[in-house]
Design an enzyme around this catalytic site. Sequence first.
Site, PDB file in Angstrom:
ATOM      1  N   TYR A  78      41.657  39.696  31.074  1.00 53.73           N
ATOM      2  CA  TYR A  78      40.979  38.895  32.101  1.00 53.73           C
ATOM      3  C   TYR A  78      40.993  37.433  31.668  1.00 53.73           C
ATOM      4  O   TYR A  78      40.729  37.132  30.509  1.00 53.73           O
ATOM      5  CB  TYR A  78      39.528  39.352  32.285  1.00 53.73           C
ATOM      6  CG  TYR A  78      39.321  40.096  33.592  1.00 53.73           C
ATOM      7  CD1 TYR A  78      39.734  39.533  34.793  1.00 53.73           C
ATOM      8  CD2 TYR A  78      38.719  41.344  33.614  1.00 53.73           C
ATOM      9  CE1 TYR A  78      39.559  40.213  35.988  1.00 53.73           C
ATOM     10  CE2 TYR A  78      38.544  42.027  34.809  1.00 53.73           C
ATOM     11  CZ  TYR A  78      38.966  41.451  35.988  1.00 53.73           C
ATOM     12  OH  TYR A  78      38.799  42.111  37.174  1.00 53.73           O
ATOM     13  N   GLU A 136      39.862  34.480  34.014  1.00 53.96           N
ATOM     14  CA  GLU A 136      39.434  33.576  35.088  1.00 53.96           C
ATOM     15  C   GLU A 136      39.382  32.129  34.600  1.00 53.96           C
ATOM     16  O   GLU A 136      38.917  31.865  33.489  1.00 53.96           O
ATOM     17  CB  GLU A 136      38.022  33.934  35.586  1.00 53.96           C
ATOM     18  CG  GLU A 136      38.010  35.017  36.621  1.00 53.96           C
ATOM     19  CD  GLU A 136      37.617  36.348  36.015  1.00 53.96           C
ATOM     20  OE1 GLU A 136      37.906  36.565  34.817  1.00 53.96           O
ATOM     21  OE2 GLU A 136      37.028  37.152  36.757  1.00 53.96           O
ATOM     22  N   ASP A 170      56.534  25.791  53.274  1.00 58.92           N
ATOM     23  CA  ASP A 170      56.494  27.146  52.712  1.00 58.92           C
ATOM     24  C   ASP A 170      57.940  27.571  52.495  1.00 58.92           C
ATOM     25  O   ASP A 170      58.651  27.909  53.452  1.00 58.92           O
ATOM     26  CB  ASP A 170      55.775  28.067  53.708  1.00 58.92           C
ATOM     27  CG  ASP A 170      55.725  29.516  53.225  1.00 58.92           C
ATOM     28  OD1 ASP A 170      56.470  29.862  52.287  1.00 58.92           O
ATOM     29  OD2 ASP A 170      54.939  30.293  53.797  1.00 58.92           O
ATOM     30  N   THR A 215      56.654  32.278  47.470  1.00 61.29           N
ATOM     31  CA  THR A 215      56.531  33.516  46.717  1.00 61.29           C
ATOM     32  C   THR A 215      57.517  33.386  45.561  1.00 61.29           C
ATOM     33  O   THR A 215      58.375  32.508  45.549  1.00 61.29           O
ATOM     34  CB  THR A 215      56.922  34.744  47.572  1.00 61.29           C
ATOM     35  OG1 THR A 215      58.195  34.491  48.169  1.00 61.29           O
ATOM     36  CG2 THR A 215      55.898  35.034  48.645  1.00 61.29           C
ATOM     37  N   LYS A 254      61.457  36.454  46.047  1.00 64.39           N
ATOM     38  CA  LYS A 254      62.558  36.536  47.021  1.00 64.39           C
ATOM     39  C   LYS A 254      63.812  35.931  46.381  1.00 64.39           C
ATOM     40  O   LYS A 254      64.306  36.478  45.413  1.00 64.39           O
ATOM     41  CB  LYS A 254      62.136  35.842  48.320  1.00 64.39           C
ATOM     42  CG  LYS A 254      60.928  36.553  48.977  1.00 64.39           C
ATOM     43  CD  LYS A 254      60.600  35.979  50.335  1.00 64.39           C
ATOM     44  CE  LYS A 254      59.473  36.756  51.011  1.00 64.39           C
ATOM     45  NZ  LYS A 254      58.153  36.163  50.834  1.00 64.39           N
ATOM     46  N   ARG A 288      56.604  39.944  42.036  1.00 62.12           N
ATOM     47  CA  ARG A 288      55.856  39.659  43.256  1.00 62.12           C
ATOM     48  C   ARG A 288      54.696  38.750  42.898  1.00 62.12           C
ATOM     49  O   ARG A 288      53.788  39.143  42.170  1.00 62.12           O
ATOM     50  CB  ARG A 288      55.321  40.950  43.879  1.00 62.12           C
ATOM     51  CG  ARG A 288      56.366  42.014  44.085  1.00 62.12           C
ATOM     52  CD  ARG A 288      55.893  43.088  45.028  1.00 62.12           C
ATOM     53  NE  ARG A 288      56.032  42.623  46.384  1.00 62.12           N
ATOM     54  CZ  ARG A 288      57.173  42.618  47.076  1.00 62.12           C
ATOM     55  NH1 ARG A 288      58.277  43.053  46.517  1.00 62.12           N
ATOM     56  NH2 ARG A 288      57.225  42.181  48.301  1.00 62.12           N
TER      57      ARG A 288
HETATM   58  N1  DSN Z   1      57.271  40.033  54.300  1.00 60.44           N
HETATM   59  C1  DSN Z   1      57.904  38.754  54.133  1.00 60.44           C
HETATM   60  C2  DSN Z   1      59.290  38.765  54.688  1.00 60.44           C
HETATM   61  O1  DSN Z   1      59.895  39.815  54.730  1.00 60.44           O
HETATM   62  O2  DSN Z   1      59.785  37.732  55.098  1.00 60.44           O
HETATM   63  C3  DSN Z   1      57.089  37.678  54.690  1.00 60.44           C
HETATM   64  O3  DSN Z   1      55.791  37.752  54.211  1.00 60.44           O
END
Ligand code: DSN
Length: 443
Positions: free
Chosen positions: A51, A53, A196, A222, A225, A231
């Site tokens: 932990y 924080e 974003d 994120t 990707k 993730r």
């Molecule tokens: N689930 C993501 C995507 O597939 O683009 C977006 O949050």
Amino acid sequence: MNYLKSADPEIEKLIKQESIRQKEGLEMIPSENYVSPAVLQAMGSILTNKYSEGYPRKRYYGGNDNIDEIELLAQTRAKKLFNVAHVNVQPYSGSPANLAVYMATCSPGDPVMGLNLPDGGHLTHGWKVSFTGIYYKSHPYHVKKDGRVDFDEVWKLAKKYKPKLIWAGATAYVYQYEFDKFAEIADSIGAYFAADIAHTAGLVIAGAHIDPSKYAHIITTTTHKTLRGPRGGMIMVTKKGLKKDPELAQKIDRAVFPGLQGGPHDHTTAAIAVALKEAGKPSFKKYAKQIVKNSKALAKQLIKNGFRLVGSGSENHLCLIDLVPNFGPGGGFFLQYALDHAGITLNKNTIPREPASPFYPSGVRLGTPTLTTRGMKEKEMKKIADWIWQVAQIIANNSLPENKEKRIAYLKNFRRETNKNKELSKIKNQIKRFASSYPIFAW
Ligand code: DSN
């Protein structure tokens, strides 16, 4: 020693089955990727026990010396790669990252703008059923018929509603985001401009996509990707952002913790740091550039075969097939299901000016980040586009009934027929042989 097998054979079996599925099939959901063994190892490490924080050197619990170093490394690497002044690597994923941006820049009820969800936008950019569309006054902008953002409309809405925050970014957009145009609009009304780049982060750092760092005040992403990490999520504040609001970095940090989250996921932070180190290598640049080349090659062959594509191509990592000419409105499910059966995974998706609904959309979205990770190039994209076309021909005579009762029965029958279709099984075997010859950890 296989600890999992002896502790929980059911879960061990399911993970094994999933790993076979990932190896034997072609993963074309454009928001997915395969991480490296090093990223996996960091994710599965004992860091999950801790932990912490707070932020480095300012923790609420003891025993965080190692965690501090890990988080600082992740921050330093991200700042360098994305050319930003400040970064927070603690958001649990993209949606919490975006919520923190609202909390840092707006008050409940403030006007905000983002791309409409059925036009390719993200839930957290103000869609009506999302927290962001319920607690803020959302004025969504749209794309034109060709799938490009309608900047005349963005100007009009911005002047009329004076949003506090404008989002650029999408989940199903085949063009590069024109950050300069958004910046001009946001600056003209004093709004915060957040880019974003969840889908395109890997492309941005490789120079395969326009860089938002000199246009946006805030960048969110994120990490799983095109960036090819675990993730997770990150929020970055640019130099321009600090110029607009010298408190912005602290506002973002306070919004993440204690505003929205508790303890950060330190195993994820470590895996993000590893992924960022990998992304700093020349081989990653080559990889990200190949993603775009592959997407263009895929689009070209899909069109040549007879599909109608939104935007007639791809400028990034994904393509959007408009299936109205094939199955009429609402037919995305047919191709997704049949391809799943044949070993190609993609997702049904809305198209601009969607004639059906987000639940029964009229298109499919597919991309190249995972296939490129496996070492595939333009030649392979051509072959895959041909398989997709063949599958579409096999199920060509389907269309979605308008009547709800009839629709349920129709889809049940469609699934049954697809499951026993011999031609699809033949293609599945070809794909299995093909996919299995490309290693998952190819880089
Ligand atoms: N689930 C993501 C995507 O597939 O683009 C977006 O949050």
